[in-house]
Design a protein around this motif. Structure first.
Motif, PDB file in Angstrom:
ATOM      1  N   ASP A 146       0.816  -1.218   0.000  1.00 52.05           N
ATOM      2  CA  ASP A 146       0.000   0.000   0.000  1.00 52.05           C
ATOM      3  C   ASP A 146       0.852   1.271   0.000  1.00 52.05           C
ATOM      4  O   ASP A 146       0.380   2.335  -0.399  1.00 52.05           O
ATOM      5  N   TYR A 151      -3.105  -0.938  -6.833  1.00 56.96           N
ATOM      6  CA  TYR A 151      -3.375  -2.333  -7.175  1.00 56.96           C
ATOM      7  C   TYR A 151      -4.767  -2.713  -6.716  1.00 56.96           C
ATOM      8  O   TYR A 151      -5.420  -1.988  -5.947  1.00 56.96           O
ATOM      9  N   ASP A 152      -5.268  -3.843  -7.189  1.00 62.16           N
ATOM     10  CA  ASP A 152      -6.504  -4.471  -6.715  1.00 62.16           C
ATOM     11  C   ASP A 152      -7.708  -3.523  -6.748  1.00 62.16           C
ATOM     12  O   ASP A 152      -8.572  -3.569  -5.880  1.00 62.16           O
ATOM     13  N   ARG A 153      -7.735  -2.624  -7.743  1.00 59.18           N
ATOM     14  CA  ARG A 153      -8.857  -1.702  -7.961  1.00 59.18           C
ATOM     15  C   ARG A 153      -9.079  -0.746  -6.781  1.00 59.18           C
ATOM     16  O   ARG A 153     -10.167  -0.174  -6.634  1.00 59.18           O
ATOM     17  N   LYS A 154      -8.065  -0.559  -5.958  1.00 63.35           N
ATOM     18  CA  LYS A 154      -8.236   0.358  -4.839  1.00 63.35           C
ATOM     19  C   LYS A 154      -8.317   1.793  -5.368  1.00 63.35           C
ATOM     20  O   LYS A 154      -7.514   2.231  -6.173  1.00 63.35           O
ATOM     21  N   ASP A 157     -11.006   1.464 -10.600  1.00 65.33           N
ATOM     22  CA  ASP A 157     -10.413   0.518 -11.546  1.00 65.33           C
ATOM     23  C   ASP A 157      -9.859   1.279 -12.751  1.00 65.33           C
ATOM     24  O   ASP A 157     -10.373   1.186 -13.869  1.00 65.33           O
ATOM     25  N   HIS A 216      -5.472  -3.056 -11.377  1.00 67.23           N
ATOM     26  CA  HIS A 216      -6.548  -3.981 -11.005  1.00 67.23           C
ATOM     27  C   HIS A 216      -6.054  -5.382 -10.664  1.00 67.23           C
ATOM     28  O   HIS A 216      -6.871  -6.275 -10.422  1.00 67.23           O
ATOM     29  N   ASN A 217      -4.740  -5.575 -10.608  1.00 56.64           N
ATOM     30  CA  ASN A 217      -4.187  -6.884 -10.237  1.00 56.64           C
ATOM     31  C   ASN A 217      -4.109  -7.064  -8.732  1.00 56.64           C
ATOM     32  O   ASN A 217      -4.010  -6.106  -7.976  1.00 56.64           O
ATOM     33  N   TRP A 218      -4.063  -8.333  -8.319  1.00 51.96           N
ATOM     34  CA  TRP A 218      -3.797  -8.651  -6.925  1.00 51.96           C
ATOM     35  C   TRP A 218      -2.343  -8.341  -6.605  1.00 51.96           C
ATOM     36  O   TRP A 218      -1.489  -8.201  -7.490  1.00 51.96           O
ATOM     37  N   ALA A 219      -2.048  -8.306  -5.313  1.00 53.25           N
ATOM     38  CA  ALA A 219      -0.698  -7.976  -4.864  1.00 53.25           C
ATOM     39  C   ALA A 219       0.345  -8.926  -5.431  1.00 53.25           C
ATOM     40  O   ALA A 219       1.462  -8.505  -5.769  1.00 53.25           O
ATOM     41  N   HIS A 221       0.723 -10.155  -8.247  1.00 53.57           N
ATOM     42  CA  HIS A 221       1.153  -9.775  -9.591  1.00 53.57           C
ATOM     43  C   HIS A 221       2.076  -8.559  -9.585  1.00 53.57           C
ATOM     44  O   HIS A 221       2.715  -8.262 -10.599  1.00 53.57           O
ATOM     45  N   CYS A 222       2.144  -7.852  -8.472  1.00 58.02           N
ATOM     46  CA  CYS A 222       2.896  -6.596  -8.388  1.00 58.02           C
ATOM     47  C   CYS A 222       4.248  -6.757  -7.706  1.00 58.02           C
ATOM     48  O   CYS A 222       4.916  -5.763  -7.413  1.00 58.02           O
TER      49      CYS A 222
END
Length: 248
Positions: A146, A151-154, A157, A216-219, A221-222
């Motif tokens: 964070d 990421y993750d559409r936070k 999106d 929009h990826n999960w953690a 993927h980052c």
């Protein structure tokens, strides 16, 4: 030489492209990948842009009518660009290397330099913080995603303006999250087939390497080690890129 800057105007707005020096491994190879797919690589010294290429830079080089981006203006990263859009004859790399920005760059660098995509090993080395890679951060600059990534559409999106999250130890922002970033390399599953000297993999086939994850990826993927492949002509609203220049 630590940081160099190249300026341009877009209408009444002034922008700056900033590149930082990434000191090479100098005989102390870094650990690429994770788990069973770990290997040590040498990387020469190079320059890399502190943020992904933004949409106003794309339009400055390619023309306002040729913006591919879904999100436009401000400091949003350019996206919806394929590997072919960037590297084809007359594409972005050819055009920026013939531009006023390249003219400024030639005056700053020994031998003139030129812009290109990072190799996959350069990209990961920079994401890990270059010589700071033994810190072992899972994401670029932190174990707390964070702090460093969208990421993750936070908060929606969609892409976010660059450099709004904390940078890594080299001063590089958005290496984790925001947009996936193209590398020079052809993709190979076998990390032992990647050149050990930091150059790009030239394996046969249409697939190229993406790194860094996106908004929009999960953690997972980052992370700095996640490898992803996609065909070179593919593009969508979460794929962008950044630039490097060789110094040797």
């Amino acid at each position: 030489m630590g940081t160099i800057r190249f300026g341009w105007k877009s209408g009444d707005a002034e922008h700056v492209l900033e590149m930082v020096r990434v000191e090479g491994t100098n005989g102390r190879p870094y650990s690429f990948g994770e788990g069973q797919d770990t290997r040590r690589f040498e990387v020469p010294t190079f320059l890399i842009t502190t943020v992904p290429v933004i949409e106003p830079l794309w339009t400055h080089i390619m023309g306002t009518a040729n913006s591919p981006s879904i999100g436009r203006g401000g400091a949003l990263p350019v996206e919806n660009v394929s590997w072919d859009d960037i590297t084809r004859p007359g594409g972005f790399l050819d055009r920026i290397n013939e531009s006023d920005i390249r003219t400024q760059m030639a005056a700053e660098l020994p031998g003139g330099g030129s812009f290109r995509l990072p190799t996959e090993t350069e990209w990961e080395y920079a994401a890990r913080g270059g010589p700071h890679w033994p810190d072992g951060f899972r994401f670029s600059g932190s174990d707390d995603i964070d702090l460093v990534a969208w990421y993750d559409r936070k908060r929606g999106d969609c892409t976010k303006e660059v450099a709004r999250k904390a940078p890594n130890p080299l001063g590089l922002s958005d290496m984790s999250g925001n947009v996936w970033e193209w590398c020079q390399d052809s993709y190979t599953r076998d990390v032992n087939a990647i050149p050990a000297d930091g150059s790009a993999c030239a394996a046969e086939g249409p697939q190229r390497v993406l790194r860094g994850g996106c908004f929009h990826n999960w953690a997972i993927h980052c992370t700095v080690s996640k490898r992803y492949q996609i065909e070179r002509q593919y593009h969508d609203g979460c794929i962008g890129f950044r630039l490097v220049a060789s110094l040797q």
